[in-house]
Design an enzyme around this catalytic site. Structure first.
Site, PDB file in Angstrom:
ATOM      1  N   LYS A 163       0.864  -1.185   0.000  1.00 20.55           N
ATOM      2  CA  LYS A 163       0.000   0.000   0.000  1.00 20.55           C
ATOM      3  C   LYS A 163       0.892   1.223   0.000  1.00 20.55           C
ATOM      4  O   LYS A 163       2.025   1.179   0.504  1.00 20.55           O
ATOM      5  CB  LYS A 163      -0.886   0.013   1.251  1.00 20.55           C
ATOM      6  CG  LYS A 163      -2.109   0.884   1.113  1.00 20.55           C
ATOM      7  CD  LYS A 163      -3.249   0.101   0.483  1.00 20.55           C
ATOM      8  CE  LYS A 163      -4.541   0.844   0.453  1.00 20.55           C
ATOM      9  NZ  LYS A 163      -5.663  -0.042   0.139  1.00 20.55           N
TER      10      LYS A 163
HETATM   11  N1  LIG Z   1     -11.144   2.337  -4.650  1.00 18.76           N
HETATM   12  C1  LIG Z   1     -11.049   1.014  -4.471  1.00 18.76           C
HETATM   13  O1  LIG Z   1     -11.052   0.229  -5.445  1.00 18.76           O
HETATM   14  C2  LIG Z   1     -10.997   0.427  -3.096  1.00 18.76           C
HETATM   15  C3  LIG Z   1     -11.181   1.203  -1.967  1.00 18.76           C
HETATM   16  N2  LIG Z   1     -11.247   0.607  -0.738  1.00 18.76           N
HETATM   17  C4  LIG Z   1     -11.486   1.393   0.459  1.00 18.76           C
HETATM   18  O2  LIG Z   1     -12.761   2.013   0.394  1.00 18.76           O
HETATM   19  C5  LIG Z   1     -12.734   3.253   1.112  1.00 18.76           C
HETATM   20  C6  LIG Z   1     -13.191   4.367   0.187  1.00 18.76           C
HETATM   21  O3  LIG Z   1     -12.300   4.439  -0.924  1.00 18.76           O
HETATM   22  P1  LIG Z   1     -12.701   5.188  -2.281  1.00 18.76           P
HETATM   23  O4  LIG Z   1     -14.174   5.144  -2.475  1.00 18.76           O
HETATM   24  O5  LIG Z   1     -11.802   4.652  -3.323  1.00 18.76           O
HETATM   25  O6  LIG Z   1     -12.238   6.663  -1.968  1.00 18.76           O
HETATM   26  P2  LIG Z   1     -12.744   8.029  -2.607  1.00 18.76           P
HETATM   27  O7  LIG Z   1     -11.674   9.004  -2.391  1.00 18.76           O
HETATM   28  O8  LIG Z   1     -13.275   7.802  -3.987  1.00 18.76           O
HETATM   29  O9  LIG Z   1     -14.003   8.407  -1.682  1.00 18.76           O
HETATM   30  C7  LIG Z   1     -13.907   8.577  -0.312  1.00 18.76           C
HETATM   31  C8  LIG Z   1     -15.251   9.048   0.201  1.00 18.76           C
HETATM   32  O10 LIG Z   1     -15.212   9.126   1.623  1.00 18.76           O
HETATM   33  C9  LIG Z   1     -15.775  10.372   1.997  1.00 18.76           C
HETATM   34  N3  LIG Z   1     -15.268  10.755   3.309  1.00 18.76           N
HETATM   35  C10 LIG Z   1     -14.021  11.139   3.654  1.00 18.76           C
HETATM   36  N4  LIG Z   1     -14.000  11.453   4.964  1.00 18.76           N
HETATM   37  C11 LIG Z   1     -15.249  11.247   5.425  1.00 18.76           C
HETATM   38  C12 LIG Z   1     -15.871  11.397   6.679  1.00 18.76           C
HETATM   39  N5  LIG Z   1     -15.175  11.817   7.725  1.00 18.76           N
HETATM   40  N6  LIG Z   1     -17.196  11.082   6.791  1.00 18.76           N
HETATM   41  C13 LIG Z   1     -17.903  10.654   5.719  1.00 18.76           C
HETATM   42  N7  LIG Z   1     -17.365  10.481   4.510  1.00 18.76           N
HETATM   43  C14 LIG Z   1     -16.065  10.786   4.372  1.00 18.76           C
HETATM   44  C15 LIG Z   1     -15.384  11.331   0.894  1.00 18.76           C
HETATM   45  O11 LIG Z   1     -16.203  12.478   0.868  1.00 18.76           O
HETATM   46  C16 LIG Z   1     -15.650  10.437  -0.319  1.00 18.76           C
HETATM   47  O12 LIG Z   1     -17.032  10.421  -0.616  1.00 18.76           O
HETATM   48  C17 LIG Z   1     -11.310   3.396   1.650  1.00 18.76           C
HETATM   49  O13 LIG Z   1     -11.260   2.848   2.945  1.00 18.76           O
HETATM   50  C18 LIG Z   1     -10.495   2.540   0.691  1.00 18.76           C
HETATM   51  O14 LIG Z   1      -9.291   2.083   1.258  1.00 18.76           O
HETATM   52  C19 LIG Z   1     -11.147  -0.748  -0.592  1.00 18.76           C
HETATM   53  C20 LIG Z   1     -10.955  -1.552  -1.668  1.00 18.76           C
HETATM   54  C21 LIG Z   1     -10.770  -1.022  -2.998  1.00 18.76           C
HETATM   55  O1  LIG Z   2      -6.934  -2.672  -6.943  1.00 16.84           O
HETATM   56  C1  LIG Z   2      -5.926  -2.805  -6.278  1.00 16.84           C
HETATM   57  O2  LIG Z   2      -4.889  -3.253  -6.692  1.00 16.84           O
HETATM   58  C2  LIG Z   2      -5.882  -2.423  -4.816  1.00 16.84           C
HETATM   59  C3  LIG Z   2      -7.154  -1.925  -4.236  1.00 16.84           C
HETATM   60  C4  LIG Z   2      -6.906  -1.566  -2.805  1.00 16.84           C
HETATM   61  O3  LIG Z   2      -6.061  -0.742  -2.506  1.00 16.84           O
HETATM   62  C5  LIG Z   2      -7.648  -2.241  -1.769  1.00 16.84           C
HETATM   63  O4  LIG Z   2      -8.249  -3.286  -2.023  1.00 16.84           O
HETATM   64  O5  LIG Z   2      -7.630  -1.750  -0.630  1.00 16.84           O
END
Ligand SMILES: NC(=O)C1=CN([C@@H]2O[C@H](COP(=O)(O)OP(=O)(O)OC[C@H]3O[C@@H](n4cnc5c(N)ncnc54)[C@H](O)[C@@H]3O)[C@@H](O)[C@H]2O)C=CC1
Ligand SMILES: O=C(O)CCC(=O)C(=O)O
Length: 398
Positions: free
Chosen positions: A102
């Site tokens: 990561k």
């Molecule tokens: N993008 C991916 O493919 C993956 C993401 N994740 C996890 O999912 C989670 C979200 O990631 P993404 O959607 O990619 O990020 P992103 O950056 O697209 O969205 C994050 C969201 O969280 C919101 N946020 C931030 N602080 C907040 C708070 N205090 N209260 C409420 N909402 C808040 C933001 O406004 C935004 O809507 C993270 O924990 C990430 O590690 C897990 C697996 C894969």
């Molecule tokens: O798509 C990936 O390789 C990693 C996604 C990721 O960071 C996660 O699953 O938390």
């Protein structure tokens, strides 16, 4: 609780259940490599700004290390370390041929212009390009990053190593990204939720959902669950939260009353989906949670102290290392397509994802039966056991 302390605690519980040798346990816990780099860029106004970037490569026994890069003000080495470790167990639970890593840069992407973000991403890539690679470590998006960030990394990396689309996943489609990757984590959350609810004699339709976070993961999960007849009764993002017991208009994030975003996790619902930050479900709010099911779309949203409280209340938690594995699974499909030089259609991507998520649920449940444990320990024992087996098979001969 500190994210690393919490993740290590879950790992050690799993190691005990598996009866792992203590030396092997120690070697699995220590990261393969920790990279910390200073990234200074000129800002648009000509002043300099310095940031600290991390890439923590946790384990590569099962294949190249894999995991996202996060841009967030609270990025710190312990958290990145915990998230890297979780990637190792997650790729093993999904049974894809990767290890875990990561990365992150401590910055607020909302405060930087597009050109500043591009410069920052390029400087970070210049500092780590020798240590990532198609068969070494393959980054992807996470919080605060997306396809454009991956495009800049691909371009910068390719200046040193030649055109290398497979060095990152989650790229724009025009640069070799996979159809379906954008929605993949949310779609995986849908398949995981369906598997869990079906096991409890329920369906998505008719259940009331609360979703914290409306970025890539939360917004896709909300949309796909809504399409299956689930009622989204509250959603939040960093700017605020809304609720409506009759259901929110998900595509517009509207049609509800504003509520305090801190209270979203304790809203009345059947299924709670944290899809934003880590550590949000903790001993301060666990007793007040009303959901019967928690689907961990975010990484590490639940503190071990909250796990204990919720377990006593009979709340069923589907852990992150299985529930959000749809993203990295389709990243794997993207990498495979890049290496083959062949593009799959979206139906194939989504069907394969469903196969992986369905198999993953069965595998986790099997470990729960074998070790008489909850779903988190079922997933941890599954992941840790697969990595331990690969490590022992490879041996330690110098
Ligand atoms: N993008 C991916 O493919 C993956 C993401 N994740 C996890 O999912 C989670 C979200 O990631 P993404 O959607 O990619 O990020 P992103 O950056 O697209 O969205 C994050 C969201 O969280 C919101 N946020 C931030 N602080 C907040 C708070 N205090 N209260 C409420 N909402 C808040 C933001 O406004 C935004 O809507 C993270 O924990 C990430 O590690 C897990 C697996 C894969
Ligand atoms: O798509 C990936 O390789 C990693 C996604 C990721 O960071 C996660 O699953 O938390």
């Amino acid at each position: 609780m500190n994210a690393l302390v919490a993740t290590n605690r879950n790992f050690k519980l799993a190691a005990r259940l598996l009866g792992l040798d203590s030396k092997l346990e120690k070697s699995l816990l220590i990261p393969f490599r920790e990279i910390k780099v200073e990234c200074t860029i000129p800002k648009d106004d000509g002043t300099l700004a310095s940031f600290v970037g991390f890439r923590i490569q946790h384990d590569n026994a099962r294949g190249p290390m894999k995991g996202g890069i996060r841009y967030h003000p609270e990025v710190d080495p312990d958290e990145v370390n915990a998230l890297a470790q979780l990637m190792t167990w997650k790729t093993a639970v999904a049974n894809i041929p990767y290890g875990g890593a990561k990365g992150g840069i401590g910055c607020n992407p909302g405060d930087l212009s597009i050109s500043e973000l591009e410069r920052l991403t390029r400087v970070f890539t210049q500092k780590i390009h020798d240590l990532i690679g198609i068969h070494a470590d393959v980054p992807a998006p996470d919080m605060g990053t997306g396809p454009q960030t991956m495009a800049w990394i691909l371009d910068e990396y390719s200046k040193f190593h030649g055109h290398s689309p497979a060095v990152v996943t989650g790229k724009p489609i025009d640069l070799g990204g996979s159809l379906g990757r954008d929605a993949a984590t949310g779609r995986g959350v849908l398949f995981a939720t369906e598997a869990l609810l079906n096991e409890h004699g329920k369906n998505i339709a008719g259940q009331r959902f609360v979703i914290q976070g409306f970025g890539n993961v939360g917004s896709w999960a909300a949309r796909l669950i809504g399409e299956k007849g689930g009622k989204i009764v509250a959603v939040s993002d960093i700017s605020g939260a809304i609720k409506n017991s009759k259901g929110i208009d998900v595509p517009r994030f509207s049609g509800g009353d504003s509520i305090d975003s801190n209270s979203i996790l304790i809203e009345d619902c059947d299924v709670l989906i944290p899809a934003a930050l880590g550590g949000v479900i903790n001993r301060e709010n666990a007793n007040d949670i009303k959901a019967k099911f928690i689907i961990e779309a975010a990484n590490h949203p639940t503190d071990p102290e909250a796990d204990e409280i919720l377990s006593k209340k009979g709340v069923v938690i589907l852990p992150d290392i299985y529930a959000n594995s749809g993203g990295v699974t389709v990243s794997y499909f993207e990498w495979v397509q890049n290496i083959q030089g062949f593009m799959w259609d979206e139906e194939k991507v989504n069907n394969e994802l469903k196969t992986y998520m369905t198999r993953g649920f069965k595998d986790v449940k099997e470990m729960c039966r074998t070790h008489n444990c909850d779903l988190r320990m079922g997933a941890f024992t599954l992941g840790v056991n697969r990595v331990a087996r690969a490590t022992v098979l490879r041996g330690w001969e110098a």
